[in-house]
Design a protein around this motif. Structure first.
Motif, mmCIF file in Angstrom:
data_model
loop_
_atom_site.group_PDB
_atom_site.id
_atom_site.type_symbol
_atom_site.label_atom_id
_atom_site.label_comp_id
_atom_site.label_asym_id
_atom_site.label_seq_id
_atom_site.Cartn_x
_atom_site.Cartn_y
_atom_site.Cartn_z
ATOM 1 N N VAL A 53 -63.296 31.183 22.387
ATOM 2 C CA VAL A 53 -61.964 30.817 21.923
ATOM 3 C C VAL A 53 -62.053 30.165 20.549
ATOM 4 C CG1 VAL A 53 -62.105 28.665 23.257
ATOM 5 C CG2 VAL A 53 -59.881 29.438 22.424
ATOM 6 N N SER A 54 -61.179 30.608 19.643
ATOM 7 C CA SER A 54 -61.073 30.034 18.308
ATOM 8 C C SER A 54 -59.723 29.338 18.190
ATOM 9 C CB SER A 54 -61.196 31.125 17.239
ATOM 10 O OG SER A 54 -61.087 30.563 15.932
ATOM 11 N N HIS A 55 -59.741 28.076 17.825
ATOM 12 C CA HIS A 55 -58.514 27.297 17.738
ATOM 13 C C HIS A 55 -57.928 27.387 16.331
ATOM 14 C CE1 HIS A 55 -55.981 24.096 19.581
ATOM 15 N NE2 HIS A 55 -55.680 23.895 18.299
ATOM 16 N N ILE A 56 -56.631 27.639 16.252
ATOM 17 C CA ILE A 56 -55.905 27.660 14.980
ATOM 18 C C ILE A 56 -54.973 26.450 14.978
ATOM 19 C CG2 ILE A 56 -54.394 28.989 13.465
ATOM 20 C CD1 ILE A 56 -55.164 31.481 15.145
ATOM 21 N N GLY A 57 -55.180 25.515 14.064
ATOM 22 C CA GLY A 57 -54.358 24.313 14.074
ATOM 23 C C GLY A 57 -54.629 23.432 12.878
ATOM 24 N N ALA A 58 -54.163 22.176 12.961
ATOM 25 C CA ALA A 58 -54.297 21.243 11.844
ATOM 26 C C ALA A 58 -54.407 19.814 12.349
ATOM 27 C CB ALA A 58 -53.105 21.369 10.893
ATOM 28 N N VAL A 59 -55.158 19.015 11.589
ATOM 29 C CA VAL A 59 -55.259 17.576 11.842
ATOM 30 C C VAL A 59 -55.135 16.856 10.507
ATOM 31 C CG1 VAL A 59 -56.748 17.821 13.881
ATOM 32 C CG2 VAL A 59 -57.784 17.577 11.608
ATOM 33 N N GLY A 60 -54.904 15.556 10.570
ATOM 34 C CA GLY A 60 -54.937 14.727 9.376
ATOM 35 C C GLY A 60 -56.348 14.217 9.133
ATOM 36 N N SER A 61 -56.509 13.401 8.098
ATOM 37 C CA SER A 61 -57.831 12.829 7.815
ATOM 38 C C SER A 61 -58.302 11.926 8.944
ATOM 39 C CB SER A 61 -57.789 12.044 6.504
ATOM 40 O OG SER A 61 -56.827 10.996 6.570
ATOM 41 N N ASP A 62 -57.349 11.444 9.764
ATOM 42 C CA ASP A 62 -57.688 10.591 10.902
ATOM 43 C C ASP A 62 -58.081 11.397 12.137
ATOM 44 O OD1 ASP A 62 -55.115 11.639 11.069
ATOM 45 O OD2 ASP A 62 -54.358 9.980 12.279
ATOM 46 N N GLY A 63 -58.152 12.715 12.006
ATOM 47 C CA GLY A 63 -58.403 13.544 13.178
ATOM 48 C C GLY A 63 -59.708 14.316 13.159
ATOM 49 N N ARG A 64 -60.601 13.962 12.246
ATOM 50 C CA ARG A 64 -61.862 14.710 12.175
ATOM 51 C C ARG A 64 -62.666 14.587 13.472
ATOM 52 N NH1 ARG A 64 -61.533 12.998 6.616
ATOM 53 N NH2 ARG A 64 -62.564 11.036 7.128
ATOM 54 N N TRP A 65 -62.550 13.437 14.134
ATOM 55 C CA TRP A 65 -63.255 13.243 15.405
ATOM 56 C C TRP A 65 -62.796 14.260 16.449
ATOM 57 C CZ3 TRP A 65 -60.656 12.361 19.944
ATOM 58 C CH2 TRP A 65 -59.294 12.019 19.834
ATOM 59 N N ALA A 66 -61.499 14.641 16.406
ATOM 60 C CA ALA A 66 -60.970 15.587 17.389
ATOM 61 C C ALA A 66 -61.557 16.979 17.166
ATOM 62 C CB ALA A 66 -59.447 15.629 17.294
ATOM 63 N N VAL A 67 -61.727 17.371 15.900
ATOM 64 C CA VAL A 67 -62.330 18.667 15.597
ATOM 65 C C VAL A 67 -63.779 18.690 16.084
ATOM 66 C CG1 VAL A 67 -62.905 20.295 13.769
ATOM 67 C CG2 VAL A 67 -60.801 18.950 13.610
ATOM 68 N N THR A 68 -64.487 17.605 15.840
ATOM 69 C CA THR A 68 -65.870 17.511 16.313
ATOM 70 C C THR A 68 -65.931 17.597 17.834
ATOM 71 O OG1 THR A 68 -66.496 16.141 14.418
ATOM 72 C CG2 THR A 68 -67.932 16.052 16.353
ATOM 73 N N ARG A 69 -65.005 16.948 18.500
ATOM 74 C CA ARG A 69 -64.980 16.974 19.970
ATOM 75 C C ARG A 69 -64.718 18.387 20.477
ATOM 76 N NH1 ARG A 69 -63.201 12.625 23.196
ATOM 77 N NH2 ARG A 69 -63.874 11.323 21.452
ATOM 78 N N LEU A 70 -63.799 19.108 19.861
ATOM 79 C CA LEU A 70 -63.539 20.494 20.254
ATOM 80 C C LEU A 70 -64.791 21.345 20.099
ATOM 81 C CD1 LEU A 70 -60.010 21.092 18.688
ATOM 82 C CD2 LEU A 70 -60.574 21.346 21.110
ATOM 83 N N LEU A 71 -65.478 21.162 18.990
ATOM 84 C CA LEU A 71 -66.709 21.919 18.735
ATOM 85 C C LEU A 71 -67.756 21.609 19.800
ATOM 86 C CD1 LEU A 71 -68.027 23.879 16.714
ATOM 87 C CD2 LEU A 71 -68.876 21.873 15.479
ATOM 88 N N GLU A 72 -67.864 20.346 20.177
ATOM 89 C CA GLU A 72 -68.818 19.953 21.217
ATOM 90 C C GLU A 72 -68.495 20.602 22.558
ATOM 91 O OE1 GLU A 72 -68.391 15.749 21.126
ATOM 92 O OE2 GLU A 72 -69.797 15.461 19.455
ATOM 93 N N TYR A 73 -67.216 20.891 22.789
ATOM 94 C CA TYR A 73 -66.794 21.497 24.054
ATOM 95 C C TYR A 73 -66.854 23.024 24.018
ATOM 96 C CZ TYR A 73 -65.120 16.860 25.407
ATOM 97 O OH TYR A 73 -65.029 15.521 25.732
ATOM 98 N N GLY A 74 -67.346 23.586 22.915
ATOM 99 C CA GLY A 74 -67.546 25.026 22.859
ATOM 100 C C GLY A 74 -66.438 25.811 22.197
#
Length: 290
Positions: A53-74
């Motif tokens: 699954v490839s996620h299409i979306g957006a975060v702010g500068s305060d959301g980089r941790w969320a992108v990293t977490r998604l990557l960790e979950y595959g």
């Protein structure tokens, strides 16, 4: 493969003695932060169900941790943009019975560009799946682009908006919604589920199970719920949908895909949290549902 145009939120959890009444101030018994948003939840669920699954979306500068977490979950994250808006977030209040009340701030989820969506979908192949919800912008453009490219489109119509559903009618292949949303759609459009221009409709019924209406096959089938004792219902519907779509992407028949989604959702309500606690496929295979 699954392409998920979906929200990414920071979830702030507050466990309370009871959900507050209007004007009431109440002290929380505990607090935690986790990854959430219907889109992120579904991406994690699909990845844990062994789908790509490839996620299409957006975060702010305060959301980089969320992108990293998604990557960790595959989850593949190369199509998640960083924008000037703040990352979306949700304030989730939970009572001892597991019921919840949620306040949602959309933030970056509502500034996803058509260019980002189009660039992502140019990498898709015919037969892939586009999954969407109502916590982002860009659904109509994404659905039209996906249909042009030969993708199947799955639309989880939550949070419910009759206007959003009407704008997308005829542009998706599978509609997923709950019983309340199905009633609201009927009231808003005057159309029964069997009259909608969509191949399949799946209606989740909470503790009563699930219903599948196949307009393409002219059939209707009900599924009994798995008996569990709920701890927290947050994210259970998203888990169901993510597993359902992952199973369809792997080529399972609809009935088997629904059953897998129901087992995943049943296991999810026995856990506290959202994306961070979504069960993986082995959890479900190892669990004895009776």
């Amino acid at each position: 493969m699954i392409w998920n145009l979906g929200s990414i939120n920071a979830d702030y959890f507050y466990h309370l003695p009871h959900l507050p009444a209007p004007g009431e101030t109440i002290a929380a018994m505990s607090y935690a932060r986790g990854l959430g948003g219907k889109g992120a939840n579904m991406s994690v669920a699909a990845a844990r169900a062994a789908a790509r699954v490839s996620h299409i979306g957006a975060v702010g500068s305060d959301g980089r941790w969320a992108v990293t977490r998604l990557l960790e979950y595959g989850v593949e994250t190369q199509h998640i943009a960083q924008v000037s808006a703040a990352t979306g977030h949700a304030i989730i209040q939970i009572d001892p019975a597991g019921e919840n009340s949620i306040v949602l701030f959309p933030g970056a989820n509502h500034v996803i560009s058509d260019q980002l969506i189009g660039t992502a979908l140019t990498e898709a192949s015919p037969g892939d799946i586009l999954l969407m919800q109502n916590e982002t912008n860009g659904q109509v453009f994404a659905a039209e682009t996906a249909r042009t490219l030969g993708l199947r489109v799955v639309y989880a119509a939550a949070p419910f908006s009759a206007e959003a559903v009407v704008a997308l009618l005829g542009k998706f292949d599978l509609l997923v919604l709950n019983a309340v949303e199905a009633a609201q759609l009927l009231e808003a459009t005057g159309k029964r589920l069997v009259d909608l221009p969509v191949d399949d409709v799946v209606v989740t019924l909470g503790s009563s199970g699930c219903k599948w209406v196949s307009n393409k096959g002219k059939t209707e089938q009900e599924f009994a719920a798995y008996p569990v004792t709920p701890v927290d219902t947050t994210g259970a519907g998203d888990t169901f949908t993510g597993y359902l779509v992952a199973a369809l992407d792997r080529g399972l028949p609809m009935a088997e895909a629904i059953d897998l989604g129901m087992r995943a959702g049943a296991l999810m309500v026995m856990r506290e949290g959202t994306a961070d606690v979504i069960p993986d496929l082995k959890d479900i295979q190892d669990h004895d549902f009776g």
